[in-house]
Design a protein around this motif. Structure first.
Motif, PDB file in Angstrom:
ATOM      1  N   HIS A 233       0.863  -1.182   0.000  1.00  0.00           N
ATOM      2  CA  HIS A 233       0.000   0.000   0.000  1.00  0.00           C
ATOM      3  C   HIS A 233       0.897   1.227   0.000  1.00  0.00           C
ATOM      4  O   HIS A 233       1.620   1.485   0.967  1.00  0.00           O
ATOM      5  CB  HIS A 233      -0.924  -0.005   1.225  1.00  0.00           C
ATOM      6  N   VAL A 234       0.849   1.967  -1.108  1.00  0.00           N
ATOM      7  CA  VAL A 234       1.801   3.050  -1.337  1.00  0.00           C
ATOM      8  C   VAL A 234       1.622   4.208  -0.373  1.00  0.00           C
ATOM      9  O   VAL A 234       2.599   4.750   0.149  1.00  0.00           O
ATOM     10  CB  VAL A 234       1.702   3.532  -2.806  1.00  0.00           C
ATOM     11  N   THR A 235       0.391   4.613  -0.077  1.00  0.00           N
ATOM     12  CA  THR A 235       0.192   5.775   0.786  1.00  0.00           C
ATOM     13  C   THR A 235       0.383   5.447   2.258  1.00  0.00           C
ATOM     14  O   THR A 235       0.844   6.281   3.028  1.00  0.00           O
ATOM     15  CB  THR A 235      -1.206   6.396   0.570  1.00  0.00           C
ATOM     16  N   GLN A 236       0.048   4.222   2.668  1.00  0.00           N
ATOM     17  CA  GLN A 236       0.211   3.837   4.072  1.00  0.00           C
ATOM     18  C   GLN A 236       1.548   3.166   4.355  1.00  0.00           C
ATOM     19  O   GLN A 236       1.868   2.888   5.510  1.00  0.00           O
ATOM     20  CB  GLN A 236      -0.919   2.898   4.493  1.00  0.00           C
ATOM     21  N   LEU A 237       2.318   2.870   3.294  1.00  0.00           N
ATOM     22  CA  LEU A 237       3.625   2.204   3.421  1.00  0.00           C
ATOM     23  C   LEU A 237       3.515   0.897   4.197  1.00  0.00           C
ATOM     24  O   LEU A 237       4.259   0.638   5.136  1.00  0.00           O
ATOM     25  CB  LEU A 237       4.655   3.136   4.074  1.00  0.00           C
ATOM     26  N   ARG A 238       2.551   0.070   3.798  1.00  0.00           N
ATOM     27  CA  ARG A 238       2.316  -1.220   4.461  1.00  0.00           C
ATOM     28  C   ARG A 238       2.228  -2.331   3.425  1.00  0.00           C
ATOM     29  O   ARG A 238       1.714  -2.126   2.336  1.00  0.00           O
ATOM     30  CB  ARG A 238       1.010  -1.196   5.243  1.00  0.00           C
ATOM     31  N   TYR A 239       2.712  -3.484   3.811  1.00  0.00           N
ATOM     32  CA  TYR A 239       2.565  -4.672   2.971  1.00  0.00           C
ATOM     33  C   TYR A 239       1.218  -5.324   3.238  1.00  0.00           C
ATOM     34  O   TYR A 239       0.706  -5.286   4.347  1.00  0.00           O
ATOM     35  CB  TYR A 239       3.669  -5.686   3.264  1.00  0.00           C
ATOM     36  N   VAL A 240       0.671  -5.954   2.204  1.00  0.00           N
ATOM     37  CA  VAL A 240      -0.556  -6.725   2.314  1.00  0.00           C
ATOM     38  C   VAL A 240      -0.237  -8.129   1.822  1.00  0.00           C
ATOM     39  O   VAL A 240       0.187  -8.317   0.678  1.00  0.00           O
ATOM     40  CB  VAL A 240      -1.703  -6.116   1.472  1.00  0.00           C
ATOM     41  N   VAL A 241      -0.401  -9.112   2.697  1.00  0.00           N
ATOM     42  CA  VAL A 241      -0.128 -10.505   2.364  1.00  0.00           C
ATOM     43  C   VAL A 241      -1.451 -11.193   2.075  1.00  0.00           C
ATOM     44  O   VAL A 241      -2.384 -11.115   2.869  1.00  0.00           O
ATOM     45  CB  VAL A 241       0.600 -11.213   3.530  1.00  0.00           C
ATOM     46  N   VAL A 242      -1.538 -11.859   0.922  1.00  0.00           N
ATOM     47  CA  VAL A 242      -2.746 -12.579   0.537  1.00  0.00           C
ATOM     48  C   VAL A 242      -2.402 -14.056   0.431  1.00  0.00           C
ATOM     49  O   VAL A 242      -1.513 -14.441  -0.324  1.00  0.00           O
ATOM     50  CB  VAL A 242      -3.301 -12.067  -0.817  1.00  0.00           C
ATOM     51  N   GLU A 243      -3.092 -14.864   1.215  1.00  0.00           N
ATOM     52  CA  GLU A 243      -2.943 -16.324   1.156  1.00  0.00           C
ATOM     53  C   GLU A 243      -4.204 -16.878   0.517  1.00  0.00           C
ATOM     54  O   GLU A 243      -5.313 -16.560   0.941  1.00  0.00           O
ATOM     55  CB  GLU A 243      -2.782 -16.909   2.563  1.00  0.00           C
ATOM     56  N   LEU A 244      -4.055 -17.697  -0.493  1.00  0.00           N
ATOM     57  CA  LEU A 244      -5.188 -18.274  -1.200  1.00  0.00           C
ATOM     58  C   LEU A 244      -5.417 -19.701  -0.727  1.00  0.00           C
ATOM     59  O   LEU A 244      -4.479 -20.499  -0.654  1.00  0.00           O
ATOM     60  CB  LEU A 244      -4.924 -18.263  -2.705  1.00  0.00           C
TER      61      LEU A 244
END
Length: 77
Positions: free
Chosen positions: A33-44
């Motif tokens: 997330h560019v504005t919040q400077l956070r990674y988002v991990v998606v597990e399927l």
């Protein structure tokens, strides 16, 4: 090359391999997330969500978060 959506999410990659201690964690999808400077991990997962999935994922997500925070700190100027 990053693809950034109109919601400020950059696609880092599919099946991202992270070397954590003596283990390799594989993240299905990794976004940033560019504005919040956070990674988002998606597990399927296929099928219904079960408590066993959550029990397996939480420790992995904690280790992944720690690893990504340390890596980001090292990359800062």
């Amino acid at each position: 090359m990053f693809v950034i959506s109109r919601h400020g999410m950059a696609f880092v990659g599919p099946e991202v391999h992270l070397d954590v201690a003596d283990d390799v964690l594989v993240v299905d999808l990794l976004l940033f997330h560019v504005t919040q400077l956070r990674y988002v991990v998606v597990e399927l997962k296929i099928g219904r969500l079960s408590p066993a999935y959550v029990g397996q994922l939480l420790p992995r997500l904690r280790r992944t978060a720690r690893h990504l925070r340390r890596r980001r700190r090292r990359l800062r100027p």
